[in-house]
Design a protein around this motif. Structure first.
Motif, mmCIF file in Angstrom:
data_model
loop_
_atom_site.group_PDB
_atom_site.id
_atom_site.type_symbol
_atom_site.label_atom_id
_atom_site.label_comp_id
_atom_site.label_asym_id
_atom_site.label_seq_id
_atom_site.Cartn_x
_atom_site.Cartn_y
_atom_site.Cartn_z
ATOM 1 N N PRO A 163 0.808 -1.228 0.000
ATOM 2 C CA PRO A 163 0.000 0.000 0.000
ATOM 3 C C PRO A 163 0.838 1.274 0.000
ATOM 4 O O PRO A 163 0.387 2.311 -0.476
ATOM 5 C CB PRO A 163 -0.821 -0.119 1.297
ATOM 6 C CG PRO A 163 -0.037 -1.046 2.168
ATOM 7 C CD PRO A 163 0.626 -2.019 1.237
ATOM 8 N N LYS A 164 2.065 1.191 0.528
ATOM 9 C CA LYS A 164 2.930 2.369 0.586
ATOM 10 C C LYS A 164 4.224 2.116 -0.185
ATOM 11 O O LYS A 164 4.741 1.009 -0.209
ATOM 12 C CB LYS A 164 3.276 2.717 2.037
ATOM 13 C CG LYS A 164 2.085 3.152 2.878
ATOM 14 C CD LYS A 164 2.534 3.521 4.282
ATOM 15 C CE LYS A 164 1.356 3.971 5.134
ATOM 16 N NZ LYS A 164 1.788 4.328 6.522
ATOM 17 N N SER A 165 4.737 3.180 -0.803
ATOM 18 C CA SER A 165 5.989 3.102 -1.550
ATOM 19 C C SER A 165 7.176 3.389 -0.639
ATOM 20 O O SER A 165 7.017 3.814 0.504
ATOM 21 C CB SER A 165 5.984 4.127 -2.693
ATOM 22 O OG SER A 165 5.180 3.698 -3.761
ATOM 23 N N LYS A 166 8.370 3.171 -1.148
ATOM 24 C CA LYS A 166 9.565 3.653 -0.478
ATOM 25 C C LYS A 166 9.375 5.158 -0.259
ATOM 26 O O LYS A 166 8.819 5.830 -1.125
ATOM 27 C CB LYS A 166 10.798 3.427 -1.369
ATOM 28 C CG LYS A 166 11.014 1.971 -1.786
ATOM 29 C CD LYS A 166 12.085 1.866 -2.870
ATOM 30 C CE LYS A 166 12.204 0.455 -3.412
ATOM 31 N NZ LYS A 166 13.161 0.361 -4.529
ATOM 32 N N PRO A 167 9.712 5.719 0.883
ATOM 33 C CA PRO A 167 10.640 5.214 1.902
ATOM 34 C C PRO A 167 10.069 4.234 2.915
ATOM 35 O O PRO A 167 10.769 3.888 3.872
ATOM 36 C CB PRO A 167 11.093 6.493 2.609
ATOM 37 C CG PRO A 167 9.924 7.413 2.487
ATOM 38 C CD PRO A 167 9.348 7.123 1.137
ATOM 39 N N SER A 226 24.859 7.941 -9.956
ATOM 40 C CA SER A 226 25.272 8.057 -11.354
ATOM 41 C C SER A 226 25.206 9.509 -11.810
ATOM 42 O O SER A 226 24.687 10.389 -11.109
ATOM 43 C CB SER A 226 24.365 7.209 -12.245
ATOM 44 O OG SER A 226 23.095 7.816 -12.372
ATOM 45 N N GLU A 227 25.709 9.741 -13.007
ATOM 46 C CA GLU A 227 25.673 11.100 -13.559
ATOM 47 C C GLU A 227 24.239 11.537 -13.866
ATOM 48 O O GLU A 227 23.967 12.727 -14.043
ATOM 49 C CB GLU A 227 26.518 11.170 -14.823
ATOM 50 C CG GLU A 227 26.071 10.234 -15.936
ATOM 51 C CD GLU A 227 26.972 10.286 -17.144
ATOM 52 O OE1 GLU A 227 26.547 9.830 -18.219
ATOM 53 O OE2 GLU A 227 28.104 10.789 -17.017
ATOM 54 N N ASN A 228 23.322 10.567 -13.902
ATOM 55 C CA ASN A 228 21.924 10.897 -14.161
ATOM 56 C C ASN A 228 21.131 11.182 -12.891
ATOM 57 O O ASN A 228 19.963 11.560 -12.963
ATOM 58 C CB ASN A 228 21.249 9.748 -14.920
ATOM 59 C CG ASN A 228 21.861 9.520 -16.282
ATOM 60 O OD1 ASN A 228 22.189 10.467 -16.982
ATOM 61 N ND2 ASN A 228 22.030 8.262 -16.663
ATOM 62 N N SER A 229 21.752 10.976 -11.720
ATOM 63 C CA SER A 229 21.062 11.204 -10.457
ATOM 64 C C SER A 229 20.784 12.693 -10.272
ATOM 65 O O SER A 229 21.687 13.522 -10.402
ATOM 66 C CB SER A 229 21.903 10.693 -9.295
ATOM 67 O OG SER A 229 22.202 9.327 -9.443
ATOM 68 N N LYS A 230 19.547 13.034 -9.966
ATOM 69 C CA LYS A 230 19.158 14.428 -9.799
ATOM 70 C C LYS A 230 18.345 14.589 -8.521
ATOM 71 O O LYS A 230 17.434 13.827 -8.258
ATOM 72 C CB LYS A 230 18.324 14.893 -10.999
ATOM 73 C CG LYS A 230 19.085 14.869 -12.322
ATOM 74 C CD LYS A 230 18.186 15.257 -13.480
ATOM 75 C CE LYS A 230 18.938 15.186 -14.806
ATOM 76 N NZ LYS A 230 18.061 15.525 -15.956
ATOM 77 N N GLN A 231 18.732 15.594 -7.738
ATOM 78 C CA GLN A 231 18.021 15.957 -6.510
ATOM 79 C C GLN A 231 17.887 14.784 -5.542
ATOM 80 O O GLN A 231 16.899 14.678 -4.814
ATOM 81 C CB GLN A 231 16.620 16.485 -6.836
ATOM 82 C CG GLN A 231 16.611 17.841 -7.519
ATOM 83 C CD GLN A 231 15.202 18.334 -7.802
ATOM 84 O OE1 GLN A 231 14.932 18.968 -8.819
ATOM 85 N NE2 GLN A 231 14.279 18.054 -6.899
ATOM 86 N N GLN A 232 18.868 13.867 -5.548
ATOM 87 C CA GLN A 232 18.816 12.729 -4.637
ATOM 88 C C GLN A 232 19.856 12.907 -3.528
ATOM 89 O O GLN A 232 20.959 13.392 -3.768
ATOM 90 C CB GLN A 232 19.054 11.421 -5.394
ATOM 91 C CG GLN A 232 18.069 11.173 -6.522
ATOM 92 C CD GLN A 232 16.623 11.230 -6.078
ATOM 93 O OE1 GLN A 232 16.219 10.526 -5.151
ATOM 94 N NE2 GLN A 232 15.820 12.069 -6.718
ATOM 95 N N ASP A 233 19.492 12.509 -2.316
ATOM 96 C CA ASP A 233 20.345 12.663 -1.139
ATOM 97 C C ASP A 233 20.943 11.307 -0.769
ATOM 98 O O ASP A 233 20.199 10.363 -0.476
ATOM 99 C CB ASP A 233 19.503 13.212 0.019
ATOM 100 C CG ASP A 233 20.316 13.440 1.279
ATOM 101 O OD1 ASP A 233 21.548 13.215 1.266
ATOM 102 O OD2 ASP A 233 19.716 13.834 2.296
ATOM 103 N N ASP A 245 19.401 3.912 -5.944
ATOM 104 C CA ASP A 245 19.860 5.166 -6.537
ATOM 105 C C ASP A 245 19.041 6.371 -6.096
ATOM 106 O O ASP A 245 19.331 7.489 -6.510
ATOM 107 C CB ASP A 245 19.825 5.078 -8.070
ATOM 108 C CG ASP A 245 18.405 5.074 -8.617
ATOM 109 O OD1 ASP A 245 17.551 4.362 -8.043
ATOM 110 O OD2 ASP A 245 18.155 5.774 -9.613
ATOM 111 N N SER A 246 18.013 6.159 -5.261
ATOM 112 C CA SER A 246 17.136 7.267 -4.892
ATOM 113 C C SER A 246 17.139 7.534 -3.393
ATOM 114 O O SER A 246 17.428 6.650 -2.581
ATOM 115 C CB SER A 246 15.693 6.977 -5.336
ATOM 116 O OG SER A 246 15.111 5.962 -4.530
ATOM 117 N N THR A 247 16.811 8.767 -3.039
ATOM 118 C CA THR A 247 16.677 9.142 -1.632
ATOM 119 C C THR A 247 15.659 8.250 -0.933
ATOM 120 O O THR A 247 15.911 7.728 0.162
ATOM 121 C CB THR A 247 16.222 10.607 -1.508
ATOM 122 O OG1 THR A 247 17.141 11.454 -2.194
ATOM 123 C CG2 THR A 247 16.134 11.029 -0.041
#
Length: 218
Positions: free
Chosen positions: A140-144, A189-196, A169-171
């Motif tokens: 029912p719930k996604s990551k996190p 990766s070089e494609n990672s954007k706005q991820q902590d 690869d994601s926050t």
């Protein structure tokens, strides 16, 4: 010693983000909504269902969530099947094969739907390497929320989380692994954007720089 590796799929095994981006934005145009890059990037790591639940909250979109998901999935599948340049992330096949040949159990723990996972696995012939596939559509719930990774770890032959590691690869994925009490390798990766990646125990920027032995010895 690591005995089980739980792989995220999108952005870790294959970069389907351009296909997802096309499908989402084509659907957003149909719905008559304009979603900023910042808001769109905040959906990274979420299931399609949870993404549309959030979109309905933010933009007052009408229609059932399931119908919205099915339309986006149709647009994704149509694009996926006609995209000739879709390839695995550099170095990841060699890493998967090396881990498998070394006796490490591999499991997928992805927010993607089963149909998307199956499309990727069929196209790139990945089924022989993984013992289990855990899809976000079953929760029912996604990551996190940690449910995906807790479920994946429980399916492992060695279910001791101390001998398990997640590759994300994601926050939201890293937070999910943290909440599950499982160590996590952040693939930046070089494609990672706005991820902590501050919550990752280890950070890798190129799978070609590591080996099965590197992961097993963590």
């Amino acid at each position: 010693m690591v005995k089980t590796v739980i792989f995220d799929m999108d952005g870790v095994i294959v970069d389907t983000e351009p296909v997802h981006r096309y499908a989402y934005h084509a659907h957003f145009a149909e719905l008559g909504i304009d979603i900023s890059e910042h808001v769109y990037n905040s959906f990274t790591g979420h299931s399609t269902k949870n993404t549309y639940e959030r979109i309905k909250e933010l933009y007052g979109v009408e229609g059932e969530v399931n119908d919205l998901v099915l339309r986006k999935r149709f647009l994704f599948n149509e694009s996926f099947d006609t995209k000739p340049d879709l390839e695995l992330i550099d170095g990841v096949r060699e890493l998967i094969v090396g881990l498998h040949e070394s006796g490490v159990e591999l499991i997928i723990g992805s927010s993607a739907s089963k149909s998307t996972i199956n499309r990727v696995f069929k196209r790139f012939e990945l089924y022989p390497y993984f013992t289990h596939i855990v899809s976000g559509e079953d929760f029912p719930k996604s990551k996190p929320d940690p449910a995906i990774f807790l479920s994946a770890a429980s399916l492992a032959v060695c279910s001791d989380k101390e001998h398990c590691v997640v590759i994300e690869d994601s926050t939201n994925g890293i937070k999910a692994a943290n909440a599950a009490g499982i160590r996590v390798i952040g693939y930046k990766s070089e494609n990672s954007k706005q991820q902590d990646y501050t919550g990752a125990d280890y950070i890798v920027r190129d799978f070609r720089d590591i080996s099965a032995k590197y992961i097993m010895d963590l």
